[in-house]
Design an enzyme around this catalytic site. Structure first.
Site, PDB file in Angstrom:
ATOM      1  N   ASP A 224       0.844  -1.325  -0.036  1.00 28.55           N
ATOM      2  CA  ASP A 224      -0.121  -0.041   0.053  1.00 28.55           C
ATOM      3  C   ASP A 224       0.931   1.318   0.083  1.00 28.55           C
ATOM      4  O   ASP A 224       1.788   1.354   0.298  1.00 28.55           O
ATOM      5  CB  ASP A 224      -1.126   0.020   1.116  1.00 28.55           C
TER       6      ASP A 224
ATOM      7  N   GLU B 177      -0.202  -0.753   5.971  1.00 30.06           N
ATOM      8  CA  GLU B 177       1.042  -0.244   6.833  1.00 30.06           C
ATOM      9  C   GLU B 177       0.859   1.262   6.976  1.00 30.06           C
ATOM     10  O   GLU B 177       0.939   1.691   8.120  1.00 30.06           O
ATOM     11  CB  GLU B 177       2.173  -0.447   6.220  1.00 30.06           C
TER      12      GLU B 177
ATOM     13  N   ASP C  25      12.708  -5.448   7.806  1.00 27.00           N
ATOM     14  CA  ASP C  25      11.632  -4.889   7.052  1.00 27.00           C
ATOM     15  C   ASP C  25      12.006  -3.441   6.570  1.00 27.00           C
ATOM     16  O   ASP C  25      13.315  -2.890   6.775  1.00 27.00           O
ATOM     17  CB  ASP C  25      10.373  -4.319   8.146  1.00 27.00           C
TER      18      ASP C  25
ATOM     19  N   HIS D 175       5.661  10.231   0.887  1.00 23.22           N
ATOM     20  CA  HIS D 175       4.571  10.893   1.434  1.00 23.22           C
ATOM     21  C   HIS D 175       4.375  12.164   0.762  1.00 23.22           C
ATOM     22  O   HIS D 175       3.506  12.908   1.384  1.00 23.22           O
ATOM     23  CB  HIS D 175       4.707  10.913   3.061  1.00 23.22           C
TER      24      HIS D 175
END
Length: 615
Positions: free
Chosen positions: A172, A242, A271, A584
């Site tokens: 996502d 997430e 991760d 972002h």
């Protein structure tokens, strides 16, 4: 994942000129050199003998391990030349990522149930893309759908007694606001590769499709080679939400893995997270071995409504303003513990970074010395000095972006949402405010809740408001009659089922096999990087491994039961500073060269962990 600032605990290279120390020491060095020359007779012997005397040489910091920054030996796979797998594959690797970026797997704060909310359906398309892009993975690995769209891939090893390697990432991405589309240099979902600047553009290119596509590309290339069959099972867990806390994807992936493999069943987990950063003249890899806690708190003010023509002295919005004012006037105090990985990181920098500020270096070494004495307490003044550097010094010397240093040693609060009032002539009966908290690793959810009660109780007392906090009525001081007839009520409650204590701290010394493998692989890949042997300067460069922490949260919070060896890290050589990754925000992109190196690193990690019998 949060912004790149959230995930970086390493200062970036300062853009401000550094003040040079006055070179008063030169006469002393000359005298010392004359003495050493007379004592040892030759320059080579001086170097050799003085290294023995002082315990560490300076050439490339080879002995950093004896000075509070032990380094794992570089490791490259013995059974396979992974570099040969990526040679000539740049175009394919770039297109693999670009194709994924073209699928807008946006996730929103409020989503309906899977199967009911059509916004989840885009993940069908992404899964179909993965099938077409990686045919060998889908031929040789077992894929399981969890909650329909979260994906598990298992590359079954030949030895069931070996703990699997768990690699995680999320499909996502945060949404692209329609109002910002005109600000993008490239289509945010175009997945375009611009050869002029060598970058892959689009939402998710950095966060976190580079991680997902990086690990899958490495496995596809390993399968294509026909030269590697794992003895240790490799598990991929690909989440779908997430960016909203992993409440659907990673949560259920964690339950599925634990049900099949058991608790503490994974050798290690890697991760998304910090990459490679230059600091004070030295390049470091900074895996996050710790992660802050989390709590969203909803503050509800309930008051009597009525007509605005006859208003009370304070409306619900006015009371809310006083509560918010109290919160922002009483921020959480910084607290740095000697056991924090940040302290270990600073010790490493002090022993390896040539341009670290002198005053800070002295404080760190004083702290290091006090901690090295068996049974002794850490030097409190030196520890406070280091804490103060995070709070204010890092801003003054331009080592960290504004606010990041303080955030790393404090619980942060951000008033992000406020709602109240529906009509201009009607008093609001309910006003809600939501405050986001990232909890210091030296604190806890319970401590944060007590801080909120202590901070807001005086406001409730002053304005004769009843206070309920986290399911309990709080006893307040005041006139009994007034308390029996409150002007309204303040309710503090957890929002979005968000309560999370700070993560367990993962092992981060060379005594720990998982850390050695992660660090050794990264140092091996760096030492064999393209161009490493072009000249003596490049060949002499080293990558140092140093622990850090994450101020944000990743899907790993859903996997704590599976292993204590959790590392939030992506091998990504530093980007061109003129092209930030912009996770972002507008113009998100990654360096194509860095991404190809990330694929090479994933392949090396998989094979190195497979060859190891220490984890």
């Amino acid at each position: 994942m949060g912004s790149s600032a959230e995930y970086s605990s390493l200062p970036t290279a300062s853009t401000q000129p550094q003040k040079k120390d006055k070179q008063w020491y030169r006469p002393l060095l000359a005298i010392t050199a004359i003495f050493l020359l007379a004592r040892f007779g030759s320059i080579p012997q001086i170097i050799s003998e003085s290294t023995e005397i002082f315990g560490h040489g300076h050439k490339h910091h080879k002995d950093a391990g004896s000075s509070g920054c032990q380094q794992a030996e570089p490791i490259l796979p013995k059974s396979l030349d992974v570099s040969s797998l990526v040679e000539g594959q740049d175009d394919r690797i770039i297109e693999w990522l670009g194709g994924s970026v073209r699928i807008p797997t946006e996730i929103f704060d409020v989503m309906g149930e899977v199967g009911e909310d059509p916004r989840w359906d885009i993940f069908y398309k992404h899964a179909e893309y993965l099938e077409k892009a990686y045919p060998l993975i889908h031929q040789h690995l077992k894929r399981t759908r969890v909650m329909t769209h979260a994906l598990i891939y298992e590359w079954i090893g030949s030895d069931p007694d070996l703990k699997p390697l768990l690699l995680t990432g999320h499909q996502d991405v945060v949404p692209v606001l329609n109002a910002t589309r005109g600000l993008w240099s490239h289509d945010p979902f175009g997945g375009e590769y611009d050869a002029k600047n060598g970058r892959i553009w689009g939402r998710g290119s950095a966060d976190d499709k580079s991680g997902v596509i990086g690990m899958m590309s490495a496995i596809e290339l390993l399968l294509e080679s026909g030269k590697f069959t794992p003895s240790r099972t490799v598990v991929l867990a690909l989440g779908i939400d997430e960016e909203t806390g992993g409440k659907v994807g990673a949560y259920n992936l964690g339950l599925w893995i634990e049900a099949k493999y058991g608790k503490d069943s994974m050798a290690m987990l890697v991760d998304e997270g910090n990459g490679l950063h230059e600091m004070w003249g030295q390049l470091y890899a900074a895996p996050a071995v710790a992660e802050k806690g989390y709590l969203d708190v909803e503050i509800t003010v309930q008051t009597k409504g009525g007509h605005s023509s006859v208003p009370p002295e304070h409306s619900g919005i006015g009371y809310t303003a006083e509560l918010v004012r109290a919160l922002e006037r009483n921020p959480h105090k910084p607290k740095l513990l000697e056991s924090s990985p940040l302290v270990s990181g600073m010790v490493c920098y002090a022993n390896t970074a040539p341009e670290m500020p002198t005053k800070l270096k002295k404080s760190v070494r004083k702290l290091e010395k006090s901690m090295s004495k068996k049974g002794a307490k850490a030097d409190t003044k030196a520890l406070k000095d280091v804490e103060e550097w995070f709070v204010s010094g890092s801003l003054e010397d331009h080592s960290l972006p504004r606010g990041l240093g303080k955030a790393m040693v404090s619980t942060t609060q951000a008033i992000d949402i406020i709602n109240g009032g529906l009509k201009i002539n009607a008093l609001p009966e309910v006003v809600t405010t939501v405050v986001n908290h990232r909890i210091n690793i030296a604190s806890s959810v319970e401590e944060l809740q007590q801080h909120l009660i202590k901070t807001l109780s005086p406001v409730a007392e002053e304005y004769n408001l009843a206070l309920e906090a986290f399911g309990k009525d709080i006893e307040l001081k005041g006139c009994p009659y007034m308390m029996a007839n409150p002007s309204g009520k303040v309710i503090l409650a957890e929002a979005f089922n968000s309560s999370l204590n700070p993560a367990p701290i993962s092992p981060f010394t060379t005594e720990d096999a998982a850390w050695r493998l992660l660090a050794g692989t990264s140092r091996g890949i760096y030492s064999s990087r393209p161009g490493a042997n072009l000249n003596e300067v490049e060949a002499a460069k080293e990558l140092y491994f140093s622990p850090s922490m994450s101020t944000g949260n990743t899907d790993t919070k859903r996997y704590w039961n599976l292993t204590r060896n959790i590392y939030r890290f992506a091998y990504s050589p530093p980007d061109d500073p003129s092209f930030p990754t912009n996770a972002h925000t507008v113009d998100e992109s990654v360096s194509a060269k860095s991404f190809v190196e990330e694929v090479r690193w994933f392949a090396a990690l998989i094979v190195n962990v497979d060859e190891s019998r220490e984890v």
